[in-house]
Design a protein around this motif. Structure first.
Motif, short mmCIF file in Angstrom:
data_model
loop_
_atom_site.label_atom_id
_atom_site.label_comp_id
_atom_site.label_asym_id
_atom_site.label_seq_id
_atom_site.Cartn_x
_atom_site.Cartn_y
_atom_site.Cartn_z
N MET A 1 0.83 -1.19 0.00
CA MET A 1 0.00 0.00 0.00
C MET A 1 0.87 1.25 0.00
SD MET A 1 -3.24 -0.47 -0.07
CE MET A 1 -4.26 -1.90 -0.08
N GLN A 2 0.38 2.26 -0.66
CA GLN A 2 1.07 3.54 -0.77
C GLN A 2 0.17 4.61 -0.13
OE1 GLN A 2 4.03 4.04 -2.55
NE2 GLN A 2 4.08 6.21 -2.15
N THR A 3 0.72 5.43 0.77
CA THR A 3 -0.04 6.52 1.39
C THR A 3 0.68 7.82 1.09
OG1 THR A 3 -0.77 5.06 3.18
CG2 THR A 3 -0.96 7.43 3.55
N THR A 4 -0.06 8.77 0.49
CA THR A 4 0.51 10.06 0.13
C THR A 4 -0.45 11.16 0.57
OG1 THR A 4 1.45 9.00 -1.83
CG2 THR A 4 1.51 11.40 -1.75
N THR A 5 0.10 12.23 1.14
CA THR A 5 -0.71 13.37 1.57
C THR A 5 -0.41 14.55 0.66
OG1 THR A 5 -0.74 12.56 3.84
CG2 THR A 5 -1.29 14.89 3.50
N TYR A 6 -1.47 15.19 0.18
CA TYR A 6 -1.36 16.34 -0.72
C TYR A 6 -2.03 17.56 -0.11
CZ TYR A 6 -0.73 12.59 -4.16
OH TYR A 6 -0.29 11.47 -4.85
N PRO A 7 -1.45 18.75 -0.27
CA PRO A 7 -2.15 19.98 0.13
C PRO A 7 -3.20 20.33 -0.92
CG PRO A 7 0.01 20.51 -0.77
CD PRO A 7 -0.10 19.00 -0.77
N VAL A 8 -4.37 20.75 -0.47
CA VAL A 8 -5.44 21.16 -1.38
C VAL A 8 -5.97 22.51 -0.91
CG1 VAL A 8 -7.72 20.61 -2.31
CG2 VAL A 8 -6.07 18.78 -1.93
N THR A 9 -6.07 23.46 -1.83
CA THR A 9 -6.57 24.78 -1.46
C THR A 9 -7.99 24.97 -1.96
OG1 THR A 9 -5.63 25.76 -3.46
CG2 THR A 9 -4.27 25.82 -1.49
N GLY A 10 -8.75 25.78 -1.21
CA GLY A 10 -10.10 26.14 -1.61
C GLY A 10 -11.21 25.38 -0.92
N MET A 11 -10.89 24.36 -0.14
CA MET A 11 -11.92 23.58 0.54
C MET A 11 -12.38 24.33 1.79
SD MET A 11 -10.49 19.66 0.34
CE MET A 11 -9.13 20.00 1.46
N THR A 12 -13.70 24.49 1.95
CA THR A 12 -14.21 25.24 3.09
C THR A 12 -15.35 24.56 3.85
OG1 THR A 12 -15.76 26.42 1.65
CG2 THR A 12 -13.61 27.46 2.03
N CYS A 13 -15.91 23.47 3.31
CA CYS A 13 -17.08 22.87 3.95
C CYS A 13 -17.17 21.37 3.66
CB CYS A 13 -18.35 23.56 3.47
SG CYS A 13 -18.65 23.33 1.70
N SER A 14 -18.18 20.74 4.22
CA SER A 14 -18.34 19.30 4.03
C SER A 14 -18.64 18.95 2.57
CB SER A 14 -19.42 18.74 4.95
OG SER A 14 -20.67 19.33 4.66
N HIS A 15 -19.28 19.84 1.84
CA HIS A 15 -19.53 19.59 0.42
C HIS A 15 -18.20 19.51 -0.33
CE1 HIS A 15 -20.23 20.72 -3.82
NE2 HIS A 15 -21.24 19.87 -3.67
N CYS A 16 -17.26 20.36 0.04
CA CYS A 16 -15.91 20.33 -0.56
C CYS A 16 -15.27 18.97 -0.31
CB CYS A 16 -15.01 21.40 0.06
SG CYS A 16 -15.62 23.09 -0.07
N VAL A 17 -15.37 18.51 0.93
CA VAL A 17 -14.80 17.22 1.32
C VAL A 17 -15.42 16.11 0.48
CG1 VAL A 17 -14.63 15.52 3.18
CG2 VAL A 17 -14.23 17.95 3.66
N ASP A 18 -16.74 16.12 0.34
CA ASP A 18 -17.44 15.10 -0.44
C ASP A 18 -17.00 15.12 -1.90
OD1 ASP A 18 -18.80 14.38 1.84
OD2 ASP A 18 -20.65 15.43 1.30
N SER A 19 -16.89 16.30 -2.48
CA SER A 19 -16.51 16.43 -3.89
C SER A 19 -15.11 15.89 -4.14
CB SER A 19 -16.59 17.89 -4.34
OG SER A 19 -17.90 18.37 -4.27
#
Length: 70
Positions: A1-19
């Motif tokens: 298994m490979q685990t990678t963390t990426y920075p993401v800009t512009g997310m502000t709410c649970s809808h962002c998380v879902d998308s």
């Protein structure tokens, strides 16, 4: 298994998380997606390494921007 963390800009709410979760989960080989809304990061678990540009395209499709690795 490979685990990678990426920075993401512009997310502000649970809808962002879902998308973002939906778009990244659709990438072949991805087995889990964890979004840290407060931290502005997305952790992707996959069977094999996933190309950063593939993740960038999925995040872009969701309407957000993949940040540069720190």
């Amino acid at each position: 298994m490979q685990t990678t963390t990426y920075p993401v800009t512009g997310m502000t709410c649970s809808h962002c998380v879902d998308s973002v979760t939906t778009e990244i989960s659709a990438i072949p080989g991805v087995t889990d997606v964890a979004v840290d809304l407060a931290g502005g990061t997305v952790t992707v678990v996959s069977e094999a390494p996933v190309d950063r540009e593939t993740v960038r395209a999925a995040v872009d499709e969701a309407g957000y921007e993949l940040g540069d690795a720190s």
